[in-house]
Scaffold this active site. Structure first.
Site, mmCIF file in Angstrom:
data_model
loop_
_atom_site.group_PDB
_atom_site.id
_atom_site.type_symbol
_atom_site.label_atom_id
_atom_site.label_comp_id
_atom_site.label_asym_id
_atom_site.label_seq_id
_atom_site.Cartn_x
_atom_site.Cartn_y
_atom_site.Cartn_z
ATOM 1 N N SER A 19 0.853 -1.190 0.000
ATOM 2 C CA SER A 19 0.000 0.000 0.000
ATOM 3 C C SER A 19 0.883 1.232 0.000
ATOM 4 C CB SER A 19 -0.900 0.027 1.233
ATOM 5 O OG SER A 19 -1.491 1.314 1.336
ATOM 6 N N LYS A 56 1.310 -9.434 -1.799
ATOM 7 C CA LYS A 56 0.904 -8.443 -2.806
ATOM 8 C C LYS A 56 1.995 -7.389 -2.960
ATOM 9 C CE LYS A 56 -3.005 -5.546 -4.096
ATOM 10 N NZ LYS A 56 -4.426 -5.293 -3.836
ATOM 11 N N ASN A 85 -0.456 -3.784 -6.672
ATOM 12 C CA ASN A 85 -1.203 -2.743 -5.964
ATOM 13 C C ASN A 85 -1.263 -1.468 -6.818
ATOM 14 O OD1 ASN A 85 -2.362 -1.251 -3.734
ATOM 15 N ND2 ASN A 85 -1.396 -2.753 -2.386
ATOM 16 N N THR A 86 -1.717 -0.385 -6.224
ATOM 17 C CA THR A 86 -1.768 0.906 -6.934
ATOM 18 C C THR A 86 -0.352 1.454 -7.112
ATOM 19 O OG1 THR A 86 -2.116 1.958 -4.795
ATOM 20 C CG2 THR A 86 -4.066 1.529 -6.128
ATOM 21 N N GLY A 107 -6.653 1.682 -11.721
ATOM 22 C CA GLY A 107 -7.407 1.744 -12.967
ATOM 23 C C GLY A 107 -6.589 1.540 -14.227
ATOM 24 N N GLY A 136 -6.067 -2.448 -13.527
ATOM 25 C CA GLY A 136 -6.485 -1.907 -14.817
ATOM 26 C C GLY A 136 -7.416 -2.788 -15.616
ATOM 27 N N TYR A 157 -10.841 -3.930 -9.143
ATOM 28 C CA TYR A 157 -11.391 -3.044 -8.111
ATOM 29 C C TYR A 157 -12.011 -1.822 -8.803
ATOM 30 C CZ TYR A 157 -11.325 -0.350 -3.683
ATOM 31 O OH TYR A 157 -11.664 0.379 -2.575
#
Ligand SMILES: Cc1cc2nc3c(=O)[nH]c(=O)nc-3n(C[C@H](O)[C@H](O)[C@H](O)COP(=O)(O)O)c2cc1C
Length: 196
Positions: A19, A56, A85-86, A107, A136, A157
């Site tokens: 994160s 992750k 993750n992002t 995304g 994405g 997500y």
């Protein structure tokens, strides 16, 4: 320990050391730090029904770092990796004012890097280190590209937020069409087939 209470009810567990919103957390991806978390956790899992424990990772790691971390995770008994993750980066095409805000981006801009990471780890570990691909995915084609890159499972997500409650069923029927087009009987036959 929370894990002990949940071990018998979770289908799988993910050690999220990626994160971008918790200062210092991503440093726990370093192989030594990761082993120190994973080894006792995997031992506890084995004593409690053996639910899979995955790790992750962040898409911002270098490819070489990912290689070392994947190796360490596998040696420490991880059942697989969740990629990814992002991102703290702002890939080309992210021009909105919000792109200047700090924090993780999710995304569509993530997909190329997600595919790259999944392919890389799959090439090195094959089915010995199962991969959950995430980042994405908006369409069945996106999910299929991740599967063909080597993901055995796909998560979404942001796509779910934008596409709404019918998202999963559209993805599922789209995937069936793609499998049919390619003459494959089962999604497992597509895992790791690449672009051929
Ligand atoms: C608002 C938000 C909250 C998230 N919270 C978590 C979290 O608590 N744990 C986690 O592992 N990933 C978290 N993620 C990351 C997502 O699970 C996913 O890895 C990432 O968004 C890329 O996938 P996507 O493009 O389909 O959103 C979060 C993402 C968003 C956008």
């Amino acid at each position: 320990m929370a894990f002990d209470e949940l071990a018998m009810v979770g289908d799988y567990f993910v050690v999220n050391v990626s994160s971008p919103n918790t200062p210092g957390l991503r440093e726990l991806q370093a192989p030594g730090a990761l082993r120190a978390i994973l080894e006792p956790l995997v031992a506890r899992a084995r004593a409690r029904g053996n639910p899979p424990v995955l790790v992750k990772l962040a898409p911002d790691l270098t490819n070489e770092d990912v290689d070392g971390i994947a190796e360490a995770a596998r040696e420490a008994g991880a059942a697989g990796l969740v990629l990814a993750n992002t991102t703290l980066s702002r890939p080309p095409g992210t021009h909105e004012p919000a792109a200047k805000e700090p924090g993780g981006l999710s995304g569509a801009p993530l997909l190329p890097r997600t595919i790259e990471l999944v392919s890389r780890v799959y090439r090195q570990h094959g089915k010995a280190l199962p991969i959950i691909g995430v980042g994405g995915v908006f369409t069945a084609d996106d999910a299929y590209r991740l599967i063909r890159a080597g993901a055995v499972l796909v998560q979404a997500y942001t796509g779910f937020i934008y596409e709404g409650p019918t998202f999963a069923s559209r993805l599922q029927s789209g995937l069936l069409e793609l499998l049919d087009r390619d003459g494959l009987a089962d999604v497992s036959q597509a895992v790791g087939r690449g672009n051929s």
